[in-house]
Design an enzyme around this catalytic site. Structure first.
Site, PDB file in Angstrom:
ATOM      1  N   ARG A  25       1.667  -3.628  11.515  1.00 42.54           N
ATOM      2  CA  ARG A  25       1.739  -2.817  10.300  1.00 42.54           C
ATOM      3  C   ARG A  25       3.177  -2.456   9.924  1.00 42.54           C
ATOM      4  NH1 ARG A  25      -1.630   0.838   7.236  1.00 42.54           N
ATOM      5  NH2 ARG A  25      -0.574   2.800   6.924  1.00 42.54           N
ATOM      6  N   ILE A  51       1.195   2.767   0.970  1.00 43.35           N
ATOM      7  CA  ILE A  51       0.338   1.943   1.825  1.00 43.35           C
ATOM      8  C   ILE A  51      -0.758   2.891   2.297  1.00 43.35           C
ATOM      9  CG2 ILE A  51       1.868   2.344   3.827  1.00 43.35           C
ATOM     10  CD1 ILE A  51       0.962  -0.312   4.984  1.00 43.35           C
ATOM     11  N   SER A  52      -2.004   2.462   2.206  1.00 45.87           N
ATOM     12  CA  SER A  52      -3.128   3.342   2.535  1.00 45.87           C
ATOM     13  C   SER A  52      -3.077   3.785   3.993  1.00 45.87           C
ATOM     14  CB  SER A  52      -4.454   2.619   2.291  1.00 45.87           C
ATOM     15  OG  SER A  52      -4.582   2.266   0.933  1.00 45.87           O
ATOM     16  N   GLN A  53      -3.712   4.920   4.249  1.00 44.54           N
ATOM     17  CA  GLN A  53      -3.920   5.384   5.628  1.00 44.54           C
ATOM     18  C   GLN A  53      -4.641   4.263   6.406  1.00 44.54           C
ATOM     19  OE1 GLN A  53      -7.091   8.163   5.613  1.00 44.54           O
ATOM     20  NE2 GLN A  53      -6.481   9.195   7.490  1.00 44.54           N
TER      21      GLN A  53
END
Ligand code: SAH
Length: 204
Positions: A25, A51-53
């Site tokens: 990530r 960026i999403s959780q």
């Protein structure tokens, strides 16, 4: 991240958990926020986008119940991380991004992590879907709107599944829509907070 943020919550799909273990990530984040890659929140990636959780990326992927043979449309590539996760779960992913610089960054991130073999990033307005590669077995929308754009529902295969945050700025629900035997139904998975969907049929 996988044990504490995902496994202990509702993430049970082993393929999703494995994909998130494998994909680095931090490689998808701008250098100045790379240290935040594994925190339990969305992270700013510039251009007023995030960026999403990790949990949300996993939950959305799990909702699609991918087996490996599918063609998936993602709306809102951002930095390309969720596209990489979907690419590990399906045969082919088209990810459409409205901000040109982010589309370019997503492409670079996917290339440098070796995830671009079956993931294509397109620059465009995903609120209209992407008819050129339709229909899709699954559609994942990473930005919220008061309604699901009709074009996206039309571009969904039968049977097919779509996941999208629906609602206003601070009051959104994550919906999973099923299309089957010519009918559509949905359930609410959780409350959530996404950036607004822009463009043609978006209202943000
Ligand atoms: N999928 C990302 C999340 C990105 S945030 C992840 O891996 O975490 C949502 C993204 O949707 C933003 O990059 C934003 O620019 C994009 N977006 C918003 N409206 C859009 C539209 N109509 N078409 C395509 N992308 C859109």
């Amino acid at each position: 991240m996988v044990d504490v943020q995902l496994r202990r919550r509702k993430i049970r799909d082993e393929r999703v958990l494995r994909a998130m273990l494998e994909i680095p990530r931090e490689e998808f984040l701008p250098a100045d926020v790379r240290l935040l890659a594994y925190q339990d929140d969305p992270v700013d990636i510039g251009y007023r986008q995030t960026i999403s959780q990790p949990f949300m990326t996993a939950l959305m992927a799990q909702c699609l119940e991918l087996e490996g043979h599918e063609t998936v449309l993602e709306v809102g590539a951002g930095c390309g991380y969720a596209a990489a996760v979907l690419g590990a779960l399906a045969a082919r992913v088209i990810s459409i991004e409205i901000i040109p610089a982010l589309a370019q960054r997503a492409r670079e991130n996917l290339r440098k992590t070796g995830r671009d073999r079956n993931v294509t990033v397109v620059r465009g307005d995903g609120s209209l879907g992407y008819p050129a590669s339709a229909p899709y077995h699954a559609i994942s929308v990473a930005a919220a709107a008061p309604d699901i754009p009709a074009g996206l529902l039309e571009q969904l295969k039968d049977p097919g599944r779509l996941v999208m945050p629906v609602g206003e700025w601070l009051d959104q629900e994550l919906r999973v829509v099923w299309k089957e035997h010519g009918r559509m139904d949905y359930r609410v998975v959780t409350m959530c907070r996404f950036v607004p969907l822009r463009g043609g049929e978006g209202h943000g």
